[in-house]
Design an enzyme around this catalytic site. Structure first.
Site, PDB file in Angstrom:
ATOM      1  N   THR A 271      -0.709 -15.702  58.405  1.00  0.00           N
ATOM      2  CA  THR A 271       0.733 -15.818  58.554  1.00  0.00           C
ATOM      3  C   THR A 271       1.331 -16.389  57.280  1.00  0.00           C
ATOM      4  O   THR A 271       0.640 -17.048  56.491  1.00  0.00           O
ATOM      5  CB  THR A 271       1.118 -16.751  59.709  1.00  0.00           C
ATOM      6  OG1 THR A 271       0.765 -18.100  59.356  1.00  0.00           O
ATOM      7  CG2 THR A 271       0.416 -16.355  60.999  1.00  0.00           C
ATOM      8  N   ASP A 272       2.616 -16.162  57.101  1.00  0.00           N
ATOM      9  CA  ASP A 272       3.345 -16.939  56.103  1.00  0.00           C
ATOM     10  C   ASP A 272       3.460 -18.363  56.635  1.00  0.00           C
ATOM     11  O   ASP A 272       3.175 -18.640  57.806  1.00  0.00           O
ATOM     12  CB  ASP A 272       4.710 -16.305  55.829  1.00  0.00           C
ATOM     13  CG  ASP A 272       5.240 -16.639  54.443  1.00  0.00           C
ATOM     14  OD1 ASP A 272       4.791 -17.643  53.848  1.00  0.00           O
ATOM     15  OD2 ASP A 272       6.109 -15.892  53.935  1.00  0.00           O
ATOM     16  N   TRP A 273       3.932 -19.283  55.801  1.00  0.00           N
ATOM     17  CA  TRP A 273       3.830 -20.718  56.067  1.00  0.00           C
ATOM     18  C   TRP A 273       4.941 -21.196  57.001  1.00  0.00           C
ATOM     19  O   TRP A 273       6.020 -21.574  56.567  1.00  0.00           O
ATOM     20  CB  TRP A 273       3.853 -21.479  54.746  1.00  0.00           C
ATOM     21  CG  TRP A 273       2.507 -21.784  54.178  1.00  0.00           C
ATOM     22  CD1 TRP A 273       2.040 -23.022  53.837  1.00  0.00           C
ATOM     23  CD2 TRP A 273       1.443 -20.881  53.871  1.00  0.00           C
ATOM     24  NE1 TRP A 273       0.756 -22.934  53.349  1.00  0.00           N
ATOM     25  CE2 TRP A 273       0.362 -21.633  53.366  1.00  0.00           C
ATOM     26  CE3 TRP A 273       1.284 -19.496  54.003  1.00  0.00           C
ATOM     27  CZ2 TRP A 273      -0.845 -21.070  52.981  1.00  0.00           C
ATOM     28  CZ3 TRP A 273       0.075 -18.922  53.612  1.00  0.00           C
ATOM     29  CH2 TRP A 273      -0.969 -19.696  53.114  1.00  0.00           C
ATOM     30  N   ILE A 274       4.659 -21.221  58.314  1.00  0.00           N
ATOM     31  CA  ILE A 274       5.705 -21.632  59.251  1.00  0.00           C
ATOM     32  C   ILE A 274       5.176 -22.386  60.456  1.00  0.00           C
ATOM     33  O   ILE A 274       5.868 -23.199  61.036  1.00  0.00           O
ATOM     34  CB  ILE A 274       6.544 -20.422  59.706  1.00  0.00           C
ATOM     35  CG1 ILE A 274       7.855 -20.890  60.337  1.00  0.00           C
ATOM     36  CG2 ILE A 274       5.740 -19.513  60.645  1.00  0.00           C
ATOM     37  CD1 ILE A 274       8.875 -19.802  60.527  1.00  0.00           C
TER      38      ILE A 274
END
Length: 782
Positions: A271-274
């Site tokens: 995932t992207d950073w969230i």
């Protein structure tokens, strides 16, 4: 006897314990997977921590994270599974340059940004850049660089276009594949991002990108497909946004049907950073095919464990993802215990940076004033604050902390050209003042304006005509640098970041008028990672160089081109419109709603276009596909770029290579007086048929070697027939329709020098039925 029995029992216990704890190897992944507890499996699928702002942080108490790296995959020491380190990119390794407790520095080479790198149209050179970045990734004890950025330039106002390559998916895919091959040849990995259709920064974590299946397949996914098929990236990063009503991170159509089933991707998806977010569960992400949740939160580990125990998450999904994680880990430098030196070869990498910038800088205008040869120009008046505070790269996670940045002043000095001491004093003192003022007034919420996240652009200052006239008397020429900064988290403002501000317009007109009155040339340098407006002022200067943000050797590279040491060969990878509103996509881009309507929508709690959702009504007509199909004037066309010499394109030959491919060849000759390189661009015009098509589409390109005056080279390019196909939504298939195809060869989409035709039969290729729109779109038609 008792001692012997005790010894035997201890030996047996040790053997049983050892047998129960296999240590990870490339050939025992099944055994390790079987030995893992549910808790260990869940842990491996969730990032160790987000230590983005920390120094010498510890991840999960288990592994030292490289200071300033983005995150990790966690370690499981019991089974010999090491942590791996993920560092931001893609223009170089992004880590903290200094660390507590040591005077040693950890600077990294700042390579040209994506739009500059792609403008080389030179895949061999991009591969060399990738090799250098892969080497630095390893030498700084990292395993994966989070790049390349592969989203399309749907609109020139996107804040992150500087990281991305082009408005064209073929060029994007080919440049990305070369970059990936280069990085991974060094034993480090990449994370191609942001998959998919991350076309804006405004509300990027929530916006629903609504797009037709055809536009998704032909444009926004095609570059990723090329990269997956040609370079086998270790990892791919799922984007923040929604696609047709479902978050990319939990989108089974994107992550499994298309990426794995249709394209055959074998790596991991992160995932992207969230972390945890509203409207999306970790369970759904795991099921969709997301293998690594970044930056990672303990609650996500617990959710996976409880999901399996409750039956909401199938253990088969968990095991599948864990297996892919183990297959990734055994490739990494951390697994192989690579002895990182923390001392990259900056000298060698600076040379690669300079060469790639030299080929990526685009000459937009030249009335014969360039190049400056034989010492004709000895002293220059340097105007514009970015002449002295040159922007090597963009802001946000894509910025790099280099050991130095060569500005225009230093670059010209290195080339034997001096600059005005008065202007140097004015601008140096202004920049020092502006930097302090900018940070003192920065709003805390604007994290992307911290100097930690890259160089900032300070407001341009006016120079009185009296001062300009004084410079005319003591210098041989003038250079004006127009700078623009952009980056993660915010899109570009139409009036202040795409268009010129009044101070810049006045500077250009006043300098040009004063210097031209004395017969002296004026050169404008565009120091921007993205497109700016040029049509209203391009008639004033004698030459315009688009230098992009060319990395830490930028000033040297520009001086190389100004003095003729290097002949410009860069070509635009996106259309430069007369106005940003000329793009068909602009009406559905954030920021196009008037204040009154916006307030009314907020008051009624209605979903706001460009924020809650973005309709891709332009459909397949993005960039030159729109401008060329609808006959719209542009400032500079896709593929455009001038040279100090001239070339001809002759003897076009197009022939079938069986039923699977087409071979195109063209003879390129240098007909000028100096050596140089040229790019042959092959645009294909499809026959009329069942599906509406753009007027032409780029299907192949090749760059010559350095050709001496009078020298020729035959460039041969192979186009798979499947790459000529359009996406047929009704049949969920790629369709190359039967008929006569015209192959148009030139050095821009608007300068076609040779054509050839070939009759082809029908070709079809079935795909999964994926990403069906959930809302009606009023799609643009010819």
């Amino acid at each position: 006897m008792k001692r012997i029995l005790t010894t035997c029992l201890l030996a047996t216990t040790f053997a049983m314990t050892t047998n129960a704890q296999p240590q990870l190897r490339p050939d025992n992944i099944d055994e390790v997977l079987k030995a893992m507890t549910l808790e260990e499996k869940a842990k491996l699928l969730v990032g160790g921590a987000n230590n983005f702002f920390s120094d010498n942080a510890v991840v999960g108490g288990e592994a030292d994270l490289v200071a300033g790296a983005a995150g990790t995959s966690p370690a499981i020491p019991r089974l010999g599974i090491p942590a791996t380190v993920l560092t931001d990119g893609p223009a170089g390794v992004r880590i903290d340059p200094t660390r507590k407790g040591t005077t040693k520095t950890y600077y990294a080479t700042a390579f040209p940004i994506g739009s500059c790198l792609a403008s080389t149209w030179n895949t061999d050179l991009v591969n060399k850049v990738g090799q250098a970045i892969g080497n630095e990734t390893k030498e700084y004890r990292c395993d994966v660089i989070l790049g390349p950025g592969m989203n399309l330039h749907r609109n020139p106002l996107c804040g992150r276009n500087f990281e991305y390559y082009s408005e064209d998916p073929l060029l994007t895919g080919k440049i990305a594949a070369a970059y990936i091959q280069g990085v991974q040849s060094q034993g480090a990995g990449v994370s191609a991002k942001h998959y998919a259709i991350n076309s804006q920064e405004t509300d990027r974590t929530a916006v629903d990108e609504r797009v037709s299946q055809r536009a998704a397949r032909e444009l926004y996914l095609r570059g990723f497909e090329i990269a997956v098929r040609e370079s086998d990236p270790w990892t791919i990063m799922a984007s923040y946004n929604q696609v047709n009503g479902q978050y990319s991170m939990g989108n089974h159509d994107l992550l499994t049907k298309i990426l794995r089933d249709d394209w055959g991707f074998k790596g991991i998806v992160m995932t992207d950073w969230i972390g945890i977010r509203d409207g999306l569960t970790t369970i759904s992400e795991v099921h969709a095919g997301n293998d690594l949740m970044e930056p990672g939160q303990p609650a996500q580990v617990n959710e996976i464990i409880e999901g399996v125990k409750s039956g909401k998450l199938d253990i088969k999904d968990v095991d599948r993802n864990v297996r892919r994680m183990l297959e990734y880990i055994v490739k990494t430098p951390s697994f192989h215990q690579y002895p990182a030196s923390n001392n990259p070869d900056f000298k060698a990498h600076a040379a690669i940076t300079r060469q790639s910038a030299n080929e990526g800088i685009v000459l937009l205008k030249n009335n014969g004033s360039l190049p400056w040869k034989n010492g004709a120009i000895k002293t220059v008046a340097l105007f514009g604050e970015n002449s002295y505070d040159f922007l090597s790269g963009g802001t946000g996670s894509g910025c790099v902390h280099p050991p130095y940045v060569v500005d225009m002043l230093e670059g010209l000095k290195n080339a034997g050209i001096s600059s005005s001491p008065v202007l140097t004093d004015i601008y140096r003192k202004y920049i020092e003042f502006a930097r302090v003022k900018f940070q003192a007034e920065r709003h805390p919420a604007k994290w992307y304006q911290r100097e930690y996240f890259g160089q900032q652009k300070y407001p341009e200052i006016g120079i009185d005509p009296i001062a300009i006239n004084n410079e005319v008397k003591t210098t041989d020429a003038a250079i004006i640098t127009i700078g623009r900064q952009a980056g993660e988290g915010v899109d570009r403002d139409l009036n202040t970041e795409f268009n010129l501000i009044p101070e810049e317009r006045a500077l250009i007109t006043d300098v040009c008028n004063a210097f031209h009155a004395e017969g002296k040339p004026v050169i404008v340098i565009i120091n921007s990672g993205s497109v700016i407006e040029t049509a209203s002022w391009s008639g004033y200067p004698d030459a315009i160089l688009c230098a992009w943000q060319p990395g830490m050797e930028g000033g040297n590279s520009i001086a190389d081109l100004l003095t003729g040491k290097v002949n410009p060969s860069g070509k635009l990878t996106m259309t430069w419109p007369i106005a940003a509103t000329d793009h068909a996509s602009t009406k559905n881009f954030p920021g196009q709603i008037d204040d009154y309507s916006l307030q009314m929508m907020i008051g009624s709690k209605a979903p706001i276009p460009g924020h809650a959702y973005t309709n891709h009504e332009e459909d397949i007509y993005v960039g030159y596909r729109y401008f060329d199909s609808f006959g719209r004037d542009v400032a500079y066309p896709f593929g455009f770029g001038l040279s100090y010499t001239t070339f001809t394109f002759t003897k076009p030959v197009v022939k079938a290579k069986g039923k699977e491919a087409v071979e195109v060849s063209i003879t390129v000759k240098n007909t000028g007086s100096v050596s140089g390189k040229e790019v042959a661009q092959v645009y294909v015009q499809a026959p009329n048929g069942k599906l509406e098509k753009p007027a032409q589409e780029l299907k192949a390109f090749a760059k010559t070697r350095e050709l001496q005056p009078g020298e020729s080279q035959v460039l041969t390019m192979t186009i798979p027939v499947r790459m000529l196909a359009s996406f047929d939504e009704a049949g969920s298939q790629w369709l190359t329709e039967a008929g006569t195809y015209t192959f148009r060869i030139g050095n821009s989409s608007r300068n076609i020098a040779a054509t050839a035709t070939l009759k082809l039969g029908e070709y079809t290729e079935k795909t999964s039925n994926a990403l069906a729109p959930q809302h009606k779109l009023n799609l643009l038609k010819k």
